[in-house]
Structure formats: structure tokens, C-alpha cells
Design a protein around this motif. Structure first.
Motif, PDB file in Angstrom:
ATOM      1  N   TYR A  29      54.559   1.196   1.751  1.00 29.96           N
ATOM      2  CA  TYR A  29      53.631   1.872   2.657  1.00 29.96           C
ATOM      3  C   TYR A  29      54.284   3.153   3.137  1.00 29.96           C
ATOM      4  N   GLN A  30      53.556   4.224   3.083  1.00 28.71           N
ATOM      5  CA  GLN A  30      54.050   5.503   3.586  1.00 28.71           C
ATOM      6  C   GLN A  30      52.932   6.196   4.342  1.00 28.71           C
ATOM      7  N   SER A  31      53.298   6.875   5.383  1.00 28.17           N
ATOM      8  CA  SER A  31      52.322   7.632   6.149  1.00 28.17           C
ATOM      9  C   SER A  31      53.011   8.885   6.684  1.00 28.17           C
ATOM     10  N   GLN A  32      52.318   9.963   6.610  1.00 28.99           N
ATOM     11  CA  GLN A  32      52.866  11.215   7.112  1.00 28.99           C
ATOM     12  C   GLN A  32      51.757  11.920   7.864  1.00 28.99           C
ATOM     13  N   PHE A  33      52.041  12.379   9.044  1.00 30.86           N
ATOM     14  CA  PHE A  33      51.024  13.052   9.833  1.00 30.86           C
ATOM     15  C   PHE A  33      51.637  14.239  10.541  1.00 30.86           C
ATOM     16  N   GLY A  34      50.861  15.224  10.785  1.00 30.87           N
ATOM     17  CA  GLY A  34      51.334  16.402  11.489  1.00 30.87           C
ATOM     18  C   GLY A  34      50.184  17.054  12.231  1.00 30.87           C
ATOM     19  N   VAL A  35      50.424  17.506  13.427  1.00 27.59           N
ATOM     20  CA  VAL A  35      49.410  18.154  14.241  1.00 27.59           C
ATOM     21  C   VAL A  35      50.001  19.457  14.765  1.00 27.59           C
ATOM     22  N   PHE A  36      49.278  20.501  14.653  1.00 29.75           N
ATOM     23  CA  PHE A  36      49.711  21.776  15.212  1.00 29.75           C
ATOM     24  C   PHE A  36      48.509  22.422  15.876  1.00 29.75           C
ATOM     25  N   GLN A  37      48.674  22.818  17.112  1.00 32.62           N
ATOM     26  CA  GLN A  37      47.581  23.426  17.851  1.00 32.62           C
ATOM     27  C   GLN A  37      48.129  24.579  18.668  1.00 32.62           C
ATOM     28  N   GLN A  38      47.419  25.677  18.631  1.00 33.27           N
ATOM     29  CA  GLN A  38      47.824  26.848  19.398  1.00 33.27           C
ATOM     30  C   GLN A  38      46.581  27.389  20.091  1.00 33.27           C
ATOM     31  N   ASP A  39      46.689  27.582  21.392  1.00 34.89           N
ATOM     32  CA  ASP A  39      45.560  28.076  22.186  1.00 34.89           C
ATOM     33  C   ASP A  39      45.962  29.360  22.904  1.00 34.89           C
ATOM     34  N   HIS A  40      44.997  30.247  23.014  1.00 41.79           N
ATOM     35  CA  HIS A  40      45.189  31.498  23.753  1.00 41.79           C
ATOM     36  C   HIS A  40      43.921  31.752  24.562  1.00 41.79           C
ATOM     37  N   ALA A  41      44.098  32.099  25.824  1.00 42.29           N
ATOM     38  CA  ALA A  41      42.956  32.412  26.682  1.00 42.29           C
ATOM     39  C   ALA A  41      43.327  33.594  27.559  1.00 42.29           C
ATOM     40  N   ALA A  42      42.359  34.476  27.753  1.00 42.39           N
ATOM     41  CA  ALA A  42      42.581  35.650  28.596  1.00 42.39           C
ATOM     42  C   ALA A  42      41.311  35.937  29.386  1.00 42.39           C
ATOM     43  N   ALA A  43      41.485  36.369  30.619  1.00 43.65           N
ATOM     44  CA  ALA A  43      40.353  36.736  31.477  1.00 43.65           C
ATOM     45  C   ALA A  43      40.749  37.967  32.283  1.00 43.65           C
ATOM     46  N   GLU A  44      39.798  38.853  32.424  1.00 42.03           N
ATOM     47  CA  GLU A  44      40.060  40.094  33.157  1.00 42.03           C
ATOM     48  C   GLU A  44      38.822  40.462  33.965  1.00 42.03           C
ATOM     49  N   SER A  45      39.046  40.919  35.175  1.00 44.25           N
ATOM     50  CA  SER A  45      37.937  41.301  36.044  1.00 44.25           C
ATOM     51  C   SER A  45      38.304  42.599  36.789  1.00 44.25           C
ATOM     52  N   THR A  46      37.388  43.546  36.781  1.00 46.79           N
ATOM     53  CA  THR A  46      37.607  44.830  37.458  1.00 46.79           C
ATOM     54  C   THR A  46      36.381  45.139  38.318  1.00 46.79           C
ATOM     55  N   SER A  47      36.633  45.562  39.524  1.00 42.45           N
ATOM     56  CA  SER A  47      35.552  45.951  40.426  1.00 42.45           C
ATOM     57  C   SER A  47      35.906  47.310  41.030  1.00 42.45           C
ATOM     58  N   PHE A  48      34.985  48.231  40.928  1.00 43.12           N
ATOM     59  CA  PHE A  48      35.206  49.578  41.453  1.00 43.12           C
ATOM     60  C   PHE A  48      33.967  49.989  42.239  1.00 43.12           C
ATOM     61  N   ASP A  49      34.166  50.228  43.511  1.00 47.23           N
ATOM     62  CA  ASP A  49      33.057  50.651  44.377  1.00 47.23           C
ATOM     63  C   ASP A  49      33.443  51.965  45.060  1.00 47.23           C
ATOM     64  N   GLN A  50      32.486  52.878  45.105  1.00 44.66           N
ATOM     65  CA  GLN A  50      32.721  54.175  45.745  1.00 44.66           C
ATOM     66  C   GLN A  50      31.468  54.517  46.562  1.00 44.66           C
ATOM     67  N   GLY A  51      31.679  55.002  47.757  1.00 42.53           N
ATOM     68  CA  GLY A  51      30.518  55.294  48.600  1.00 42.53           C
ATOM     69  C   GLY A  51      30.752  56.496  49.525  1.00 42.53           C
ATOM     70  N   HIS A  52      29.667  57.045  49.958  1.00 41.65           N
ATOM     71  CA  HIS A  52      29.688  58.188  50.871  1.00 41.65           C
ATOM     72  C   HIS A  52      28.593  57.950  51.906  1.00 41.65           C
ATOM     73  N   HIS A  53      28.937  58.054  53.159  1.00 38.60           N
ATOM     74  CA  HIS A  53      28.003  57.787  54.238  1.00 38.60           C
ATOM     75  C   HIS A  53      27.924  59.032  55.141  1.00 38.60           C
ATOM     76  N   VAL A  54      26.746  59.467  55.432  1.00 37.54           N
ATOM     77  CA  VAL A  54      26.533  60.601  56.330  1.00 37.54           C
ATOM     78  C   VAL A  54      25.525  60.165  57.401  1.00 37.54           C
ATOM     79  N   GLU A  55      25.846  60.458  58.622  1.00 34.87           N
ATOM     80  CA  GLU A  55      24.919  60.135  59.704  1.00 34.87           C
ATOM     81  C   GLU A  55      24.773  61.394  60.584  1.00 34.87           C
ATOM     82  N   TYR A  56      23.614  61.714  60.984  1.00 32.52           N
ATOM     83  CA  TYR A  56      23.346  62.939  61.756  1.00 32.52           C
ATOM     84  C   TYR A  56      22.312  62.623  62.820  1.00 32.52           C
ATOM     85  N   THR A  57      22.560  63.014  64.019  1.00 32.17           N
ATOM     86  CA  THR A  57      21.591  62.860  65.099  1.00 32.17           C
ATOM     87  C   THR A  57      21.245  64.271  65.578  1.00 32.17           C
ATOM     88  N   GLY A  58      20.023  64.599  65.734  1.00 32.38           N
ATOM     89  CA  GLY A  58      19.587  65.962  65.940  1.00 32.38           C
ATOM     90  C   GLY A  58      19.509  66.427  67.391  1.00 32.38           C
TER      91      GLY A  58
END
Length: 118
Positions: A29-58
């Protein structure tokens, strides 16, 4: 006067017993087994907010307000994993039986005679 006599007697027994037996067995009886697993994961998040506020009372109580803002967020995550397994298994069994027997018996008896008279 002349006489002549001849006599003979005999006995013979033979026997032969023979036994030959062979038993053989083999396993493998002979048995040979082999397992190879390679995983890669990447996540990226970017948030860019720009604003301009003007208020005037007459008219008489003049009021003026101005604001600028910039918001920037960046996050990144990355993971790598490697899993490896290797194995081997072996089984061997062997049997051998042999039986030889020989029995021989030989019996012999014999008598012989010659008689002559003148």
C-alpha cells in the motif's frame, strides 16, 4: 534317476508418500498526498472632500464669512498567506509458508533355491 527342483518365493512392498505445500502472500500500500495553497488579498479606500463656504449678511450690519476645507483619507490593507502540506504513507507485508514431506518405505524379501540330485 535324476531329480531337478527349482523353487523361488518372494515378497515386495513399496510405499511412497509425498506432500508439497506452498502458501504465499504479499500486500503493498502506498499513498502520497500534497496540498499547496497561496492566498493574496488587498483592499484600498480613498476619500477626498473639498469645500468652500461663503456667508454674507447685507445692508447695515454687514457680515461676511468664508471658509475653505479639504479632507483626505486613505487606508490600505494587504495580506498574503501560504499553506503547504506534504505527506507519504507506505505499508508492506509479506508471508511465505512451505512444507515438504517425503516418506518412503521399501520392504523386500526373496528366497531362491535350486535343487539337483543324481
Amino acid at each position: 534317476m535324476s531329480e531337478y527342483g527349482d523353487f523361488s518365493t518372494g515378497e515386495q512392498h513399496e510405499a511412497l508418500d509425498e506432500l508439497h505445500q506452498v502458501d504465499a502472500s504479499q500486500e503493498d500500500y502506498q499513498s502520497q498526498f500534497g496540498v499547496f495553497q497561496q492566498d493574496h488579498a488587498a483592499a484600498e479606500s480613498t476619500s477626498f472632500d473639498q469645500g468652500h463656504h461663503v456667508e454674507y449678511t447685507g445692508a447695515d450690519g454687514s457680515h461676511y464669512e468664508e471658509s475653505d476645507f479639504t479632507s483626505y483619507d486613505h487606508s490600505a490593507a494587504e495580506t498574503d498567506s501560504v499553506f503547504a502540506a506534504e505527506g507519504s504513507e507506505s505499508y508492506n507485508a509479506s508471508e511465505f509458508h512451505e512444507l515438504n514431506a517425503l516418506q518412503a518405505r521399501f520392504d523386500a524379501a526373496f528366497a531362491e533355491g535350486t535343487y539337483a540330485s543324481n
